[in-house]
Design a protein around this motif. Structure first.
Motif, PDB file in Angstrom:
ATOM      1  N   ARG A 269       0.836  -1.203   0.000  1.00 39.09           N
ATOM      2  CA  ARG A 269       0.000   0.000   0.000  1.00 39.09           C
ATOM      3  C   ARG A 269       0.870   1.251   0.000  1.00 39.09           C
ATOM      4  O   ARG A 269       0.581   2.220  -0.706  1.00 39.09           O
ATOM      5  N   ILE A 270       1.934   1.226   0.802  1.00 45.54           N
ATOM      6  CA  ILE A 270       2.849   2.373   0.846  1.00 45.54           C
ATOM      7  C   ILE A 270       3.500   2.572  -0.513  1.00 45.54           C
ATOM      8  O   ILE A 270       3.559   3.689  -1.037  1.00 45.54           O
ATOM      9  N   GLU A 271       3.996   1.483  -1.111  1.00 43.80           N
ATOM     10  CA  GLU A 271       4.679   1.582  -2.396  1.00 43.80           C
ATOM     11  C   GLU A 271       3.745   2.105  -3.490  1.00 43.80           C
ATOM     12  O   GLU A 271       4.188   2.773  -4.432  1.00 43.80           O
ATOM     13  N   ASN A 272       2.454   1.807  -3.374  1.00 44.48           N
ATOM     14  CA  ASN A 272       1.479   2.245  -4.373  1.00 44.48           C
ATOM     15  C   ASN A 272       0.635   3.420  -3.890  1.00 44.48           C
ATOM     16  O   ASN A 272      -0.423   3.696  -4.455  1.00 44.48           O
ATOM     17  N   PHE A 273       1.119   4.119  -2.872  1.00 46.93           N
ATOM     18  CA  PHE A 273       0.406   5.265  -2.314  1.00 46.93           C
ATOM     19  C   PHE A 273       0.356   6.383  -3.343  1.00 46.93           C
ATOM     20  O   PHE A 273       1.286   6.566  -4.126  1.00 46.93           O
ATOM     21  N   SER A 274      -0.714   7.152  -3.309  1.00 50.90           N
ATOM     22  CA  SER A 274      -0.878   8.231  -4.293  1.00 50.90           C
ATOM     23  C   SER A 274      -0.031   9.452  -3.961  1.00 50.90           C
ATOM     24  O   SER A 274       0.065  10.386  -4.762  1.00 50.90           O
ATOM     25  N   ILE A 275       0.582   9.436  -2.767  1.00 49.53           N
ATOM     26  CA  ILE A 275       1.424  10.545  -2.313  1.00 49.53           C
ATOM     27  C   ILE A 275       2.821   9.996  -2.031  1.00 49.53           C
ATOM     28  O   ILE A 275       2.962   8.935  -1.424  1.00 49.53           O
ATOM     29  N   PRO A 276       3.880  10.667  -2.495  1.00 53.87           N
ATOM     30  CA  PRO A 276       5.240  10.160  -2.263  1.00 53.87           C
ATOM     31  C   PRO A 276       5.608  10.089  -0.784  1.00 53.87           C
ATOM     32  O   PRO A 276       5.325  11.013  -0.021  1.00 53.87           O
ATOM     33  N   VAL A 277       6.245   8.971  -0.398  1.00 56.25           N
ATOM     34  CA  VAL A 277       6.669   8.756   0.985  1.00 56.25           C
ATOM     35  C   VAL A 277       8.194   8.689   1.022  1.00 56.25           C
ATOM     36  O   VAL A 277       8.808   7.897   0.318  1.00 56.25           O
ATOM     37  N   ILE A 278       8.788   9.534   1.863  1.00 51.64           N
ATOM     38  CA  ILE A 278      10.241   9.604   2.001  1.00 51.64           C
ATOM     39  C   ILE A 278      10.646   8.994   3.332  1.00 51.64           C
ATOM     40  O   ILE A 278      10.198   9.437   4.384  1.00 51.64           O
ATOM     41  N   ALA A 279      11.505   7.967   3.295  1.00 50.53           N
ATOM     42  CA  ALA A 279      12.027   7.382   4.528  1.00 50.53           C
ATOM     43  C   ALA A 279      13.263   8.161   4.961  1.00 50.53           C
ATOM     44  O   ALA A 279      14.205   8.326   4.194  1.00 50.53           O
ATOM     45  N   SER A 280      13.241   8.654   6.187  1.00 51.55           N
ATOM     46  CA  SER A 280      14.370   9.387   6.761  1.00 51.55           C
ATOM     47  C   SER A 280      15.053   8.442   7.741  1.00 51.55           C
ATOM     48  O   SER A 280      14.539   8.191   8.830  1.00 51.55           O
ATOM     49  N   ILE A 281      16.202   7.896   7.347  1.00 54.96           N
ATOM     50  CA  ILE A 281      16.818   6.781   8.070  1.00 54.96           C
ATOM     51  C   ILE A 281      18.015   7.230   8.907  1.00 54.96           C
ATOM     52  O   ILE A 281      18.995   7.745   8.380  1.00 54.96           O
ATOM     53  N   HIS A 282      17.931   6.998  10.206  1.00 55.11           N
ATOM     54  CA  HIS A 282      19.067   7.244  11.092  1.00 55.11           C
ATOM     55  C   HIS A 282      19.275   5.999  11.943  1.00 55.11           C
ATOM     56  O   HIS A 282      18.367   5.176  12.103  1.00 55.11           O
ATOM     57  N   GLY A 283      20.454   5.838  12.477  1.00 52.09           N
ATOM     58  CA  GLY A 283      20.726   4.708  13.359  1.00 52.09           C
ATOM     59  C   GLY A 283      20.793   3.397  12.617  1.00 52.09           C
ATOM     60  O   GLY A 283      21.865   2.938  12.216  1.00 52.09           O
ATOM     61  N   ALA A 284      19.641   2.793  12.397  1.00 53.95           N
ATOM     62  CA  ALA A 284      19.604   1.509  11.702  1.00 53.95           C
ATOM     63  C   ALA A 284      18.247   1.266  11.073  1.00 53.95           C
ATOM     64  O   ALA A 284      17.217   1.656  11.611  1.00 53.95           O
ATOM     65  N   ALA A 285      18.282   0.647   9.909  1.00 55.88           N
ATOM     66  CA  ALA A 285      17.085   0.119   9.255  1.00 55.88           C
ATOM     67  C   ALA A 285      17.419  -1.344   8.971  1.00 55.88           C
ATOM     68  O   ALA A 285      18.084  -1.659   7.988  1.00 55.88           O
ATOM     69  N   LEU A 286      16.981  -2.217   9.870  1.00 58.77           N
ATOM     70  CA  LEU A 286      17.345  -3.626   9.784  1.00 58.77           C
ATOM     71  C   LEU A 286      16.097  -4.504   9.708  1.00 58.77           C
ATOM     72  O   LEU A 286      15.059  -4.184  10.284  1.00 58.77           O
TER      73      LEU A 286
ATOM     74  N   GLY B 166      12.768  -6.011   9.204  1.00 56.19           N
ATOM     75  CA  GLY B 166      11.518  -5.375   8.813  1.00 56.19           C
ATOM     76  C   GLY B 166      11.640  -3.877   8.666  1.00 56.19           C
ATOM     77  O   GLY B 166      10.906  -3.255   7.893  1.00 56.19           O
ATOM     78  N   GLY B 167      12.573  -3.266   9.396  1.00 55.92           N
ATOM     79  CA  GLY B 167      12.794  -1.823   9.266  1.00 55.92           C
ATOM     80  C   GLY B 167      13.281  -1.456   7.884  1.00 55.92           C
ATOM     81  O   GLY B 167      12.837  -0.458   7.297  1.00 55.92           O
ATOM     82  N   LEU B 168      14.200  -2.250   7.327  1.00 52.49           N
ATOM     83  CA  LEU B 168      14.676  -1.988   5.967  1.00 52.49           C
ATOM     84  C   LEU B 168      13.581  -2.323   4.960  1.00 52.49           C
ATOM     85  O   LEU B 168      13.420  -1.618   3.953  1.00 52.49           O
ATOM     86  N   GLU B 169      12.826  -3.375   5.227  1.00 49.86           N
ATOM     87  CA  GLU B 169      11.733  -3.719   4.308  1.00 49.86           C
ATOM     88  C   GLU B 169      10.714  -2.582   4.239  1.00 49.86           C
ATOM     89  O   GLU B 169      10.183  -2.271   3.168  1.00 49.86           O
ATOM     90  N   LEU B 170      10.440  -1.950   5.376  1.00 54.29           N
ATOM     91  CA  LEU B 170       9.550  -0.792   5.401  1.00 54.29           C
ATOM     92  C   LEU B 170      10.155   0.364   4.617  1.00 54.29           C
ATOM     93  O   LEU B 170       9.476   1.002   3.799  1.00 54.29           O
ATOM     94  N   ALA B 171      11.432   0.628   4.833  1.00 59.97           N
ATOM     95  CA  ALA B 171      12.101   1.716   4.119  1.00 59.97           C
ATOM     96  C   ALA B 171      12.108   1.466   2.615  1.00 59.97           C
ATOM     97  O   ALA B 171      11.949   2.403   1.821  1.00 59.97           O
ATOM     98  N   MET B 172      12.303   0.210   2.204  1.00 57.30           N
ATOM     99  CA  MET B 172      12.333  -0.117   0.772  1.00 57.30           C
ATOM    100  C   MET B 172      10.971   0.055   0.117  1.00 57.30           C
ATOM    101  O   MET B 172      10.882   0.234  -1.097  1.00 57.30           O
ATOM    102  N   ALA B 173       9.894  -0.001   0.914  1.00 57.77           N
ATOM    103  CA  ALA B 173       8.562   0.212   0.362  1.00 57.77           C
ATOM    104  C   ALA B 173       8.288   1.689   0.114  1.00 57.77           C
ATOM    105  O   ALA B 173       7.386   2.037  -0.651  1.00 57.77           O
ATOM    106  N   CYS B 174       9.069   2.553   0.771  1.00 60.08           N
ATOM    107  CA  CYS B 174       8.929   3.993   0.548  1.00 60.08           C
ATOM    108  C   CYS B 174       9.512   4.355  -0.822  1.00 60.08           C
ATOM    109  O   CYS B 174      10.298   3.610  -1.395  1.00 60.08           O
TER     110      CYS B 174
END
Length: 257
Positions: A89-106, A108-116
Motif C-alpha cells: 500500500r505504501i509503495e502504491n500510495f498516491s502521495i510520495p513517501v520519504i524514509a528518513s533513516i538514522h541509526g539503523a534500518a534492519l 523489517g525496518g529496511l523492508e519498510l524503508a524499501m517500500a517507501c
C-alpha cells in the motif's frame, strides 16, 4: 505496542514510529500506520509524506519476541501477508513517501524503508536484512525488493550473510537516494519533501500511478512465495533455536532441520 505520531507542516505530513527502544515492528504498529495512511489520504492538503523513527533508530526490525509467540505456520504466513499488504500500500500510495533513516534500518525496518519511494540516510546509519542469522527469512517482501535496488548478486550476499552495509555503500548501490550528516538529516528530508509538495497534486498523483508499471508480474508471485516460505521456516527447529539465541544474546547452534 508502539504508536505512529502524526504532524503536518505546510503540505508535508510526518509520520514518526514510536516503539521504544528500537522501534520494533508489530501487528499493532502496522494497524496504527494503516490508520495514519487513511488520515493522510483524507487530507487533500498533503502532497508529501516523511516517515522516520523516534529515538536511536529508524527501525531495528520486527518484534521477534511477539512473533515467536505465534503457534502455527499459517499464523506466520498470515503475519507476513499482513505486512506485505501494508508495505505494498505504501509503495502504491498516491502521495510520495520519504524514509528518513538514522541509526539503523534492519530486517523489517529496511523492508519498510524499501517500500517507501525515496530514502535519505544519515551517514552513520546501517542497513541490512539479518534474518538468516536467526534461522528465519525476511517476510515483508525483502527478498523481492532488495534485488531491485542493489542487484541480484549483492542481494544474495546481504541476505545470506545477514551483514549490514553503511549508508555510503547503500547510496553507491542505489538502495538510498542520498546520504547526509546525522545532524542535518531532518532538515534535508523536510527540504526535499517541501520541494516535492510545491508541485501540482495532479502531476504528482500521475507520477505515483505510472512508475509502478515498471514492476514485472513476477514480483507479486515472488512476494506470495516469500510469505509461504516465511510460514514454513518459522516452524523449523533452527528457527526456534535462532530466535531463542537472539533473545538470550548468544550464537545459535543450527542443526539444519
Amino acid at each position: 505496542m508502539g504508536n505512529i505520531a502524526y504532524e503536518v507542516k505546510g503540505q508535508t505530513a510526518c509520520l514518526q514510529i514510536q516503539s521504544p527502544p528500537a522501534n520494533a515492528l508489530s501487528e499493532p504498529l502496522f494497524q496504527a500506520l494503516a490508520k495514519r495512511l487513511d488520515e493522510i489520504e483524507a487530507d487533500t492538503n498533503v502532497k508529501a509524506v516523511i516517515l522516520r523513527g523516534e529515538g536511536k533508530f529508524f527501525s531495528a526490525g520486527a518484534d521477534i519476541k511477539a512473533f515467536s509467540k505465534l503457534q502455527e505456520a499459517a499464523d506466520y504466513q498470515a503475519l507476513a501477508e499482513s505486512g506485505q499488504q501494508l508495505f505494498d500500500r505504501i509503495e502504491n500510495f498516491s502521495i510520495p513517501v520519504i524514509a528518513s533513516i538514522h541509526g539503523a534500518a534492519l530486517g523489517g525496518g529496511l523492508e519498510l524503508a524499501m517500500a517507501c519511494h525515496i530514502r535519505i540516510a544519515a551517514e552513520t546509519a546501517k542497513l541490512g536484512l539479518p534474518e538468516l542469522t536467526l534461522g528465519i527469512i525476511p517476510g515483508f517482501a525483502g527478498t523481492q525488493r532488495l534485488p531491485q535496488y542493489v542487484g541480484t548478486a549483492k542481494a544474495y550476499e546481504m541476505l545470506l550473510t545477514g551483514d549490514a552495509i553503511s549508508a555510503k555503500e547503500a547510496a553507491e548501490l542505489g538502495l538510498v537516494n542520498r546520504v547526509t550528516q546525522e545532524e542535518t538529516l531532518e532538515e534535508e528530508t523536510w527540504k526535499l519533501a517541501d520541494k516535492i509538495a510545491e508541485k501540482s497534486r495532479l502531476s504528482i498523483n500521475r507520477i505515483m500511478q505510472l512508475v509502478p508499471y515498471a514492476k514485472t508480474e513476477q514480483f507479486s508471485i515472488g512476494v506470495q512465495e516469500e510469505a509461504n516460505a516465511f510460514g514454513e521456516i518459522f516452524g523449523s527447529e533452527d528457527a526456534t533455536e535462532g530466535v531463542q539465541a537472539f533473545m538470550e544474546k548468544r550464537k545459535p547452534q543450527f542443526r539444519d532441520r
